[in-house]
Enzyme design. Structure first.
Site, PDB file in Angstrom:
ATOM      1  N   GLY A 182     110.416 -12.135   1.796  1.00  0.00           N
ATOM      2  CA  GLY A 182     110.044 -10.781   1.409  1.00  0.00           C
ATOM      3  C   GLY A 182     109.862 -10.641  -0.084  1.00  0.00           C
ATOM      4  N   THR A 184     110.576  -9.909  -4.204  1.00  0.00           N
ATOM      5  CA  THR A 184     111.498 -10.427  -5.210  1.00  0.00           C
ATOM      6  C   THR A 184     112.666  -9.466  -5.441  1.00  0.00           C
ATOM      7  OG1 THR A 184     109.695 -11.607  -6.318  1.00  0.00           O
ATOM      8  CG2 THR A 184     111.674 -11.197  -7.606  1.00  0.00           C
ATOM      9  N   VAL A 186     114.135  -7.327  -3.349  1.00  0.00           N
ATOM     10  CA  VAL A 186     115.113  -7.442  -2.264  1.00  0.00           C
ATOM     11  C   VAL A 186     115.743  -8.836  -2.269  1.00  0.00           C
ATOM     12  CG1 VAL A 186     115.468  -7.330   0.234  1.00  0.00           C
ATOM     13  CG2 VAL A 186     113.933  -5.710  -0.883  1.00  0.00           C
ATOM     14  N   GLY A 187     114.965  -9.845  -2.678  1.00  0.00           N
ATOM     15  CA  GLY A 187     115.501 -11.200  -2.775  1.00  0.00           C
ATOM     16  C   GLY A 187     116.706 -11.272  -3.697  1.00  0.00           C
ATOM     17  N   GLU A 204     112.084 -16.900   0.211  1.00  0.00           N
ATOM     18  CA  GLU A 204     110.638 -17.109   0.115  1.00  0.00           C
ATOM     19  C   GLU A 204     110.071 -15.767  -0.309  1.00  0.00           C
ATOM     20  OE1 GLU A 204     107.070 -17.090  -0.013  1.00  0.00           O
ATOM     21  OE2 GLU A 204     107.316 -16.335   2.023  1.00  0.00           O
ATOM     22  N   CYS A 239     101.831 -13.273   0.995  1.00  0.00           N
ATOM     23  CA  CYS A 239     102.529 -13.808  -0.176  1.00  0.00           C
ATOM     24  C   CYS A 239     101.712 -14.880  -0.887  1.00  0.00           C
ATOM     25  CB  CYS A 239     103.891 -14.364   0.228  1.00  0.00           C
ATOM     26  SG  CYS A 239     103.835 -15.717   1.418  1.00  0.00           S
TER      27      CYS A 239
END
Length: 462
Positions: A182, A184, A186-187, A204, A239
């Site tokens: 998802g 960046t 939320v990453g 990812e 992405c």
């Protein structure tokens, strides 16, 4: 759910390869037997044409499951690394051990394939798994929740629906690996939650994947067709979508005309005509965001860009874009393609180096020197020559980001969910013990001299 999955793993139910093989075949059957419903869910969530559902999602899920079945024995076979002669009788082995109970958090833009492919890796590795589909692709998420327990062992594989509250609760539990696909932003939240439990994590993410078109050494018409095809997939909500294009300034006009030719061949009646069946934006917020980008850019929209009904926007080609343009603030994630004129290949590389590390760099060139410059002087998750998007079908190479575009290699998902467990068995016999004798206290000068041989090894000049 967490307790049930953990109990199943502790009991060893997922360890036999025959069990894993059966579950993997069930994944393939799940997709084949429900292909129409899956395509309908993608149409409802994202306006996808059956072609854009089959090529990047349904086909790869079946082939990946069958590929895992075919290679299951080989992947899980212990490795016997070559060792130094004095340790040759120690039976040095690397066993492939499943990490345990894992969680997969799927994205909304490719809600099936980017959820099922890591699931295939987890099953092949022998893990139990919780699947958390994206709440933004509601029809797909509901169908995943319905089908998974029908086809897979519900004691080993489960689905959890929900949004922020549910995801926060899931992340607060102790997992043996977290896999997230998802954004960046939320990453970073996922990584922070994983750090609290010291849980291994795969991210990812994405990023601004640039393209360089070498007008001196490429077929510009082919380049434009392949770039536009990659950009219009899922209305640019990918992405690995080309985010912007660098081209030598003297070739900008030629590239625009090549885009126009490809554009007219893709959509003879225009992208917004019902016959085009182009994908739509996810929701009104993403739709308005892309419209805002087009209204705020200081570049010139030379092709497309009209907003239509049902959350659709024509793919837009924008020229004369500079690095400080609103279009370059973050990943576009929509059907807008800026063209940035540069003096030469070195200028393009310099611009790429100055930004965050992208998930992919695309290059269109036949010049070996240009290719080598990108290999040696840029960083990215992948480097793709003379194509866009198609690399996702090449499961023999790693797929994953670096730095802000993510970490760990996504396509090698069996390895992601596998712990390489080291093992030795040192013979407990008189001969081996005689060799070991010098290491025991009280220490002696002769023993120190013997065990210092590695320290005193001759170092070559170069």
């Amino acid at each position: 759910i967490h307790s049930r999955l953990s109990k199943t793993f502790r009991e060893g139910r997922t360890l036999p390869l025959e069990y894993r093989r059966k579950q993997l075949l069930q994944v393939a059957r799940l997709v084949q037997e429900n292909a129409d419903d899956i395509m309908a869910s993608l149409k409802a969530d994202l306006g996808r044409h059956p072609f854009e559902a089959t090529l990047p999602e349904l086909g790869p899920m079946v082939s990946s499951a069958l590929h895992a079945v075919e290679n299951l024995d080989k992947w899980n076979s212990p490795e016997k690394p070559q060792v130094e002669a004095w340790r040759s009788e120690w039976d040095t082995t690397i066993f492939k051990a499943p990490k345990g109970t894992v969680v997969l958090t799927g994205p909304w833009n490719f809600p099936w394939v980017l959820t099922i492919l890591p699931l295939i890796g987890a099953i092949a590795a022998g893990c139990t798994c919780l699947i958390k589909p994206s709440e933004h692709a509601q029809t797909s998420a509901a169908l995943i929740e319905k089908l998974i327990p029908q086809y897979l062992d519900p004691d080993a594989y489960a689905v959890c629906l929900g949004a922020v509250e549910e995801t926060t609760h899931v992340l607060g539990l102790k997992w043996d690996h977290i896999f997230y696909t998802g954004s960046t932003s939320v990453g970073r939240i996922i990584a922070e939650a994983a750090a609290k439990q010291l849980t291994p994590v795969t991210l990812e993410l994405g990023g601004q994947s640039p393209v360089f078109v070498d007008g001196d050494s490429t077929n510009i018409e082919i380049a434009a067709k392949r770039i536009l095809w990659g950009k219009q997939q899922n209305a640019g909500q990918v992405c690995v979508a080309p985010n912007h294009v660098f081209v030598q300034e003297k070739y900008q006009s030629a590239l625009v005309e090549a885009f126009r030719k490809a554009y007219d061949s893709f959509w003879p009646k225009g992208p917004l005509d019902s016959s085009s069946e182009m994908a739509c934006m996810l929701n009104a917020r993403h739709y308005e965001r892309n419209k805002s980008l087009l209204s705020r850019t200081k570049g010139k929209v030379v092709i497309g860009g009209e907003a239509g009904q049902d959350l659709r926007i024509e793919p837009a080609i924008v020229t004369g874009v500079k690095l400080d343009d609103p279009l370059m603030e973050e990943e576009i994630f929509g059907p807008i393609l800026p063209i940035i004129p540069v003096a030469n290949v070195d200028a393009a590389i310099s611009h790429i180096q100055s930004g965050s590390t992208p998930l992919v760099i695309y290059i269109f060139t036949e010049n070996e020197e240009t290719k080598n410059k990108f290999v040696q002087h840029t960083q990215s998750g992948q480097l793709i020559l003379n194509e866009t998007f198609a690399q996702v079908a090449v499961y023999e190479i790693p797929f994953g980001g670096q730095g802000q575009s993510g970490c760990i290699k996504f396509a090698y998902s069996f390895d992601t969910f596998t712990h390489q467990r080291g093992y030795i068995n040192v013979p407990a016999d008189a001969r081996t013990e005689g060799f070991m004798q010098g290491r025991y206290p009280p220490y002696s000068a002769p023993a120190l001299e013997f065990f210092s041989q590695a320290l005193k090894a001759k170092i070559p000049d170069a």
